[in-house]
Design an enzyme around this catalytic site. Structure first.
Site, PDB file in Angstrom:
ATOM      1  N   THR A 127      -1.934  -2.283   8.184  1.00 39.47           N
ATOM      2  CA  THR A 127      -2.396  -3.871   8.003  1.00 39.47           C
ATOM      3  C   THR A 127      -0.449  -4.664   7.584  1.00 39.47           C
ATOM      4  OG1 THR A 127      -4.602  -3.277   7.171  1.00 39.47           O
ATOM      5  CG2 THR A 127      -3.822  -5.423   6.848  1.00 39.47           C
TER       6      THR A 127
ATOM      7  N   THR B 295       0.605  -0.981   0.074  1.00 38.84           N
ATOM      8  CA  THR B 295       0.083   0.022   0.294  1.00 38.84           C
ATOM      9  C   THR B 295       1.117   1.166   0.169  1.00 38.84           C
ATOM     10  OG1 THR B 295      -0.160   0.070   2.214  1.00 38.84           O
ATOM     11  CG2 THR B 295      -2.024  -0.824   0.822  1.00 38.84           C
TER      12      THR B 295
END
Lengths: 400, 400
Positions: free
Chosen positions: A188, A151
């Site tokens: 995450t 990400t």
């Protein structure tokens, strides 16, 4: 951006990463990693009480945390968390479509997603992505695979370790994405590890748990815990003899697996949001292992401590404070602290030390802090990064 | 900077704040607050296992947390923490000198220090300061008293509440210093409350504990816990009838004391390091009080949540994450979240809401977040501030 081999280096695995249109940058955002046949696998997921649909789906497939699977499909950009029933259906469909295209059972494909929370998966993009990825499956795509799970990670993070078992070279390889953020999502962690070792699913699970205890589970970026954390290991069984519990082969495999996990964990911390330094907080001479871990994690999670290290300030007071507020048994008069090998606090008393030397040391990109509780024989090292203005910028100033 | 009356407004107290030379700015750095005779008092101190010498000294004087005292001497600029045996002697001498000058027993003076950790108190300055302060004791010095306990606090923080007990007006007044920082020190809370209520020491202690449970103990600036936190209440007994346990007078006194504590607690949060907003995190419908507090504090301590509020981002995902990682019992399908009265997440499902409205709301200086666990009847509100780049600047970029 060369095609460095890692995740498909162990025999028996193919993979592909493609851009299916979730990331607006055009970067890869969907990966499929597949074993050529059904193989032993183990999975560890977040202990957060609120979990994403992919985690629920994985737990449905491997309720004990281990079993045999064919592979995993992962997307980045949308986390599929807090998406209600639609989210569960979408996770199931991602797995189902992948299974169908590689001639596997639906119950043989795990699924993971990372990115924005509370948004539905763009399923038509994902369906096209899965089809494209399955078509590209092979051994030359490892860089695109690791990019597809990132990400706001700034670096591709992978690790390869080899060991000799039963007279043969056994390879373990892993990739990880770390504390990245696409507002309004969560930090995450997702990690996939492949190996060609031959090992039963239950022993693989047990070994994986042991190998993560002081690696992935010793890491903290900002004390917040994702709803999506997922780590998976798959073992194709194509190299080395069968690994039995308690043998020297088992120890060698566990050591190698721990090495992969540690390398990935440290890479994740170094690439933490706004991080400029890796900090290793080592607690020794604790009464119990639990105490050692509690004290180390309390320091590693202290924002004041992390700010001080960012500012290259040998602020041992904040270390002592964070040890004292932890659940660990502490005797203030037996407590000592060193920074980069320089003793700054000894048995409850401040120590005259070379501030300039320690400040100079703190300019480096790796900082070692050692805390001696003086109470026993147990130790634990926690890994974290410094807390910088960039962390705030990433998490506050970039809007949804 | 006028001489607003607060700490000496209740009958029976005098005080003074002076500059004795610890702060390089020339600001007040030593305060003495004295009751005209020995009065009931109660004290609450940090639960950190590593505590400063002043806390050790206070516990020696009031081992049960209550008793009768004459007053307190406080300095700012040096915390007298991690200073070994010298620190204990210094704390004892501060109290001893103050006692002597006001004709009290050494065991009747409490002591508190806040500021740099690990440095010895500059005792000759402190001695001169105590002598000067005792000479100036009076009722016109309240502003200099509150300034004398400040470190990097940017505002003078005080509160006055009056209530009617036994047909008479009873006054309660308090001052507080909050999460200030002079590197390399710790964020330290010190609060002194005076009242002319008539109440026994043990009941005063019990009432003080109750009044702080959802006020001072519901506050978090950055999850770090000082080695020096100290809150003291003194009751001169010069107004109103004797307060007995369980009477309506007791309830009125407890309500008034809680009001003072809440006002001081909120002022402390608003003046937190780098804070631009007060955030009230209200958890309701929890199965137990402990659950409600755990969930509220987990959200209030989440750096990701606090960054989001700083960035005016209605990031309910981070709220759900922080509730989920807490020790509170949570059923994801019963969990709902509102921001400023706008429902953003309902029973495990995202809700369409006016992002622009919520963003506009988040521009205000007070933010209300409500979390409905849907499991029971208990509630708890935690108070915190946003996490801004200024927090990092204060704690990293300003060196020792």
């Amino acid at each position: 951006m060369g095609q460095v081999r890692h995740i498909t280096l162990p025999a028996g695995f193919v993979a592909a990463g493609v851009h299916c249109g979730i990331k607006t940058t055009g970067a890869e955002d969907l990966a499929v990693i597949v074993a050529e046949k059904s193989v032993p696998a183990a999975i560890l997921t977040t202990s957060n009480q609120v979990v994403g649909a992919p985690v629920i789906q994985c737990r449905k497939i491997l309720p004990k945390g281990y079993g045999k699977i064919r592979g995993i499909v992962i997307n980045s950009g949308v986390a599929n968390v807090c998406t209600g029933k639609q989210g569960l259906t979408d996770a199931e469909n991602m797995a189902g479509q992948t299974a169908k295209l590689i001639d596997a059972q639906a119950g043989e494909i795990l699924v993971a997603s990372t990115g924005v929370i509370g948004h539905p998966l763009p399923m038509s993009k994902i369906r096209r992505g899965i089809a494209a990825a399955v078509k590209s499956l092979g051994r030359g795509n490892d860089s695109s695979v690791v990019r597809a799970i990132m990400t706001t990670d700034t670096k591709e993070k992978s690790a390869v370790v080899q060991t000799r078992i039963g007279g043969e070279t056994v390879t373990l390889a892993g990739i990880v994405k770390g504390a990245g953020m696409i507002a309004p999502s969560l930090a995450t962690m997702i990690s996939v590890i492949t190996t060609d070792a031959k090992i039963a699913p239950s022993l693989l699970y047990r070994t994986f748990k042991a190998a993560t205890a002081e690696t992935f589970n010793a890491v903290t970026i900002d004390s917040d815990q994702s709803t999506s954390d997922t780590a998976i290991v798959m073992a194709s069984g194509l190299a080395g003899g069968k690994i039995q519990y308690g043998t020297s082969a088992h120890r060698k495999f566990e050591d190698a697996l721990e090495e992969v996990c540690l390398e990935l964990a440290l890479a994740m911390v170094r690439d933490g949001e706004g991080a400029t330094k890796l900090i290793r907080v080592r607690v020794k001479s604790a009464a119990t292992k639990t105490d050692a871990a509690a004290a180390a994690k309390s320091v590693a999670n202290s924002p004041l401590f992390k700010c001080a290290i960012h500012g290259r300030d040998p602020n041992w007071g904040r270390i002592v404070m964070a040890v004292g507020k932890s659940a660990a048994k502490v005797d203030p008069n037996k407590l000592s602290v060193s920074i980069g090998g320089t003793r700054v606090y000894a048995k409850g008393q401040p120590v005259k030390f070379g501030h300039r030397t320690v400040r100079e040391y703190l300019k480096g990109d790796t900082v070692d802090v050692e805390i001696d509780l003086g109470l026993g024989r147990e130790k634990f090292t926690a890994y974290t990064c410094d807390l910088s203005g960039a962390y705030i910028t990433i998490n506050a100033d970039y809007h949804t």
